[in-house]
Scaffold this active site. Structure first.
Site, mmCIF file in Angstrom:
data_model
loop_
_atom_site.group_PDB
_atom_site.id
_atom_site.type_symbol
_atom_site.label_atom_id
_atom_site.label_comp_id
_atom_site.label_asym_id
_atom_site.label_seq_id
_atom_site.Cartn_x
_atom_site.Cartn_y
_atom_site.Cartn_z
ATOM 1 C CD GLU A 194 -1.164 -0.396 3.710
ATOM 2 O OE1 GLU A 194 -2.021 -1.276 3.593
ATOM 3 O OE2 GLU A 194 -0.983 0.250 4.750
ATOM 4 C CE LYS A 221 6.273 6.227 5.960
ATOM 5 N NZ LYS A 221 7.000 7.501 5.941
ATOM 6 C CG ASP A 224 5.151 12.952 2.656
ATOM 7 O OD1 ASP A 224 5.288 12.841 3.893
ATOM 8 O OD2 ASP A 224 5.889 13.652 1.958
ATOM 9 C CE1 TYR A 238 -1.268 3.710 8.839
ATOM 10 C CE2 TYR A 238 -1.704 5.262 7.066
ATOM 11 C CZ TYR A 238 -1.110 4.966 8.266
ATOM 12 O OH TYR A 238 -0.376 5.916 8.913
ATOM 13 C CE LYS A 290 10.896 8.962 -0.658
ATOM 14 N NZ LYS A 290 10.794 9.920 0.404
ATOM 15 C CB CYS A 340 47.498 19.242 -9.375
ATOM 16 S SG CYS A 340 46.931 18.122 -8.087
ATOM 17 C CB CYS A 342 50.991 17.597 -6.329
ATOM 18 S SG CYS A 342 50.565 17.551 -8.082
ATOM 19 C CB CYS A 368 46.990 15.980 -11.366
ATOM 20 S SG CYS A 368 48.645 15.927 -10.662
ATOM 21 C CB CYS A 385 49.571 13.698 -7.710
ATOM 22 S SG CYS A 385 48.269 14.698 -6.975
HETATM 23 P P1 AMP Z 1 8.230 7.091 9.480
HETATM 24 O O1 AMP Z 1 7.725 8.051 10.505
HETATM 25 O O2 AMP Z 1 8.776 7.757 8.244
HETATM 26 O O3 AMP Z 1 9.142 6.057 10.037
HETATM 27 O O4 AMP Z 1 6.967 6.294 8.954
HETATM 28 C C1 AMP Z 1 6.007 5.832 9.830
HETATM 29 C C2 AMP Z 1 4.740 6.577 9.570
HETATM 30 O O5 AMP Z 1 4.321 6.387 8.244
HETATM 31 C C3 AMP Z 1 3.583 6.074 10.371
HETATM 32 O O6 AMP Z 1 3.563 6.626 11.638
HETATM 33 C C4 AMP Z 1 2.412 6.553 9.551
HETATM 34 O O7 AMP Z 1 2.017 7.817 9.978
HETATM 35 C C5 AMP Z 1 2.975 6.758 8.157
HETATM 36 N N1 AMP Z 1 2.278 5.992 7.124
HETATM 37 C C6 AMP Z 1 1.855 6.491 5.946
HETATM 38 N N2 AMP Z 1 1.255 5.567 5.195
HETATM 39 C C7 AMP Z 1 1.282 4.417 5.909
HETATM 40 C C8 AMP Z 1 0.807 3.101 5.667
HETATM 41 N N3 AMP Z 1 0.198 2.776 4.519
HETATM 42 N N4 AMP Z 1 1.012 2.179 6.625
HETATM 43 C C9 AMP Z 1 1.655 2.505 7.776
HETATM 44 N N5 AMP Z 1 2.112 3.729 8.067
HETATM 45 C C10 AMP Z 1 1.949 4.690 7.136
HETATM 46 ZN ZN ZN Z 2 48.456 16.469 -8.385
#
Ligand code: AMP
Ligand code: ZN
Length: 672
Positions: free
Chosen positions: A114, A116, A118, A223, A315, A411, A414, A429, A434
């Site tokens: 799922e 994450k 932001d 979630y 990520k 350089c 040196c 260089c 060097c």
């Molecule tokens: P972090 O603080 O970056 O370590 O991430 C943890 C936080 O991600 C959790 O406390 C949630 O607030 C957030 N989060 C966002 N989406 C999700 C998800 N699908 N499942 C669990 N945590 C999530």
């Molecule tokens: Zn050099």
């Protein structure tokens, strides 16, 4: 309208409003326009004004209640709100699966993928179906009671369809389009816009006056649930949606292979930007969360210090948001091959999990192309998650006081003359002794992906060269504890450790030595191939350019570079010194097997989990036996080694008629 009729009409209007909230926020399929919605809302407000005793706390009109508060009361979380482990590579995801299997063995492990989100973490409690508490994460143990603010968020129902007592967790966020409009409004009224939606959300939820919060376009997704009767993550997500709560898109995958497949197909969508998950959701993403689906299985995996053991965030590199900072100065570094590299000295900035204060600018051409000047405001990110890089200049922030950078003509290490290398846009260089080059050469030799000498970091290498203790890599093997201990900031004990680490590096496999020598164009992969193809350093040294090219992946440029390297008398002298010091120069007795064994020259793929060894070990063994280990099955694959819980690779291998090997067969063949 009499009281009875009003009661009926009010009930109808509330149901309608809730239904439309749900269609809008949960199903993302609104049936009416905003105008029509407002009409319903206004009618309800008017009726409730006429019949105040019919107002109930869960009426949609009650979202904006309470007066401003002086400060938020604290709430202790029933279950701590934790952090999540993170990785930035697909390899890291596989390793996570392997770690999970330390506790779950070879039984099937399904995962939920799922996004994450932001946003800002929130916890919302319902008692007997009524929303009674909304809280922030705070420090994870205690947060702020922001119930009045949470109630203003239309995506969060004030009442559940059933009288449940349950706590749900998720993220409040400001939808991207609403964020743009909101910022525009701030600009027009001369207020300072927010740098990003998460900031805007956090700033809004901190408002002590819920009426302000009500005017800002916040939304939410959930979630997790505490106190529900769910037995898995998939059930939770389905169940929350049934309760009228918005949930993110999610995928249930039967194993890690399917996770990776989903990832490619639905999340980065094969690189198709228009189908990339980020364009499919109204919030910013901070990665993808992978969770073990079954709660029973989750419970068998111990938690980490501040994060659960059953989940990880991945990520993808190209999802990373770059950071903005200023270039204070541009300095010049001399590399291992004498190349002068301009480096941006930055105002420290937090990028992808760490503070960065320097970034490579590669070469003069690059600086010209991007028109980077000293004093510029720039966008910085980490290439490959590791190497800080200047992406571009923020031109709108130019003041006119920026200075153009000029490459030095001598350089900086040196003072020797430099030469422009027309082929590689490099400035080099030319001084073979060097010190800067020597330092980088030694550092490269000791690095983890080469001779792997622990403790031989940049600071120590600089000290060793500056003190005249090391003039080439072979001198490392003559270092004594006493000499090292005499260096600044070095105790007897660490000196002894380093001497031992250096000594142990004598036994490293050939490819590590070959990589460590730092021959131009020969990276780790090529070094592995050369080592297993030729079996010894001498064989490589003696090979002609044509012979070198017979090794897989070695083209004419690399072959010429290798050939030249071994004909340079200085290099020959260093290699003889290494030999005298007892450094291994042979592919440990496997040279012959690598050339003639059953895996010699074969392309092999591994799928599923092996019972007797990790995937890394299996790869190492295969490579030692002369195989080329790759990640995906194609027509070129000779063997697919099949562990338990084999994924789609097995199907593909069958479809293509690729020969499969059980773990047992694989082990047997290794012995031959
Ligand atoms: P972090 O603080 O970056 O370590 O991430 C943890 C936080 O991600 C959790 O406390 C949630 O607030 C957030 N989060 C966002 N989406 C999700 C998800 N699908 N499942 C669990 N945590 C999530
Ligand atoms: Zn050099």
């Amino acid at each position: 309208m009499n009281r009875d009729q009003a009661r009926k009409r009010i009930a109808y209007l509330r149901d309608e409003i809730r239904r439309h909230d749900r269609l809008y926020y949960v199903e993302a399929q609104p049936e009416i326009t905003d105008y029509e919605y407002d009409q319903l809302f206004r009618e309800l407000q008017e009726l409730e004004a006429k019949f105040p005793d019919l107002v109930t706390p869960d009426s949609p009109t009650q979202r904006v209640g309470g007066a401003p508060v002086k400060e938020f009361p604290s709430v202790r979380h029933t279950v701590p709100m934790l952090s999540l482990e993170k990785t930035d590579t697909l390899e890291g995801l596989r390793k996570f699966d392997a770690d999970v299997r330390k506790y779950l063995g070879t039984e099937p492990v399904a995962y939920v993928l799922e996004p994450k989100v932001d946003g800002v973490s929130i916890a919302v409690r319902y008692e007997k179906g009524q929303l009674v508490l909304g809280a922030t994460r705070g420090d994870g143990t205690t947060g702020d009671d922001i119930t009045a603010n949470i109630k203003t968020i239309r995506a969060i129902p004030l009442a559940l369809p059933r009288p449940l007592t349950i706590e749900i967790r998720g993220e409040a966020y400001m939808p991207l389009s609403a964020f743009e409009q909101f910022n525009e409004k701030l600009r027009q009224t001369g207020e300072r816009p927010f740098p990003n939606p998460r900031n805007a959300t956090a700033g809004t939820l901190k408002q002590l006056d819920p009426r302000i919060v009500a005017q800002r376009p916040l939304s939410a997704v959930f979630y997790a649930a505490i106190g529900g009767s769910f037995t898995s993550q998939a059930e939770t997500l389905t169940g929350l949606k049934e309760l009228g709560l918005p949930v993110p898109p999610w995928w249930l995958c039967r194993d890690i292979e399917e996770v990776l497949e989903r990832y490619h197909r639905d999340i980065i969508a094969g690189g198709d930007e228009t189908r990339d998950l980020r364009t499919q959701v109204p919030y910013e993403l901070d990665g993808i969360v992978l969770k073990v689906n079954s709660f029973a299985q989750q419970q068998r995996i111990p938690a980490k210090a501040r994060a659960p053991g059953h989940a990880i965030v991945f990520k993808p590199e190209h999802w990373i948001k770059p950071a903005e900072t200023k270039i204070r100065d541009i300095t010049v570094q001399v590399g291992r091959t004498g190349v002068l590299t301009p480096v941006a000295e930055l105002e420290p900035v937090f990028v992808q999990g760490s503070t960065v204060s320097r970034a490579t600018l590669h070469n003069e051409e690059e600086i010209k192309r991007k028109d980077i000047r000293i004093g510029d405001t720039v966008i910085v990110r980490k290439a490959g998650m590791v190497i800080p890089e200047v992406v571009e200049v923020v031109r709108s922030k130019r003041t006119g006081r920026e200075r153009v950078f000029k490459m030095p003509t001598t350089c900086p290490a040196c003072g020797g003359p430099v030469r422009r290398d027309p082929e590689f846009v490099a400035v080099r260089c030319e001084n073979i002794s060097c010190p800067a080059q020597l330092k980088r050469t030694i550092q490269h030799y000791g690095q983890r992906r080469a001779m792997d000498i622990e403790g031989l970091g940049e600071v120590l290498v600089n000290q060793l060269v500056d003190a005249g203790l090391v003039r080439d890599v072979a001198d490392l093997y003559g270092l004594r504890v006493g000499q090292l201990a005499a260096l600044e900031r070095m105790g007897e004990k660490s000196a002894a450790n380093i001497v031992r680490a250096i000594s142990e590096s004598r036994q490293r496999p050939l490819w590590r030595l070959l990589h460590g020598l730092g021959i131009q164009h020969v990276g780790e992969e090529a070094a592995r191939k050369l080592a297993s193809h030729f079996g010894s350093l001498d064989a490589i040294a003696q090979a002609s350019v044509e012979e070198l090219q017979q090794c897989e992946d070695v083209g004419p440029v690399m072959a010429a570079s290798i050939h030249d390297f071994f004909r340079n008398p200085r290099n020959v002298a260093v290699i003889e010194k290494l030999r005298a010091a007892g450094v291994n120069m042979r592919e440990e007795a496997i040279g012959s097997r690598a050339a003639t064994g059953p895996f010699a020259g074969k392309t092999v793929v591994i799928t599923g989990t092996l019972a007797t060894m990790s995937r890394d070990e299996a790869q190492e063994k295969l490579r030692a036996a002369g195989a080329n280990v790759t990640g995906s099955v194609s027509k070129k694959t000779d063997y697919l080694i099949v562990g338990t819980d084999a994924g789609s690779k097995l199907e593909k291998a069958r479809a293509l008629g690729v020969r499969t090997l059980s773990e047992q067969e694989f082990l047997e063949m290794l012995k031959k």
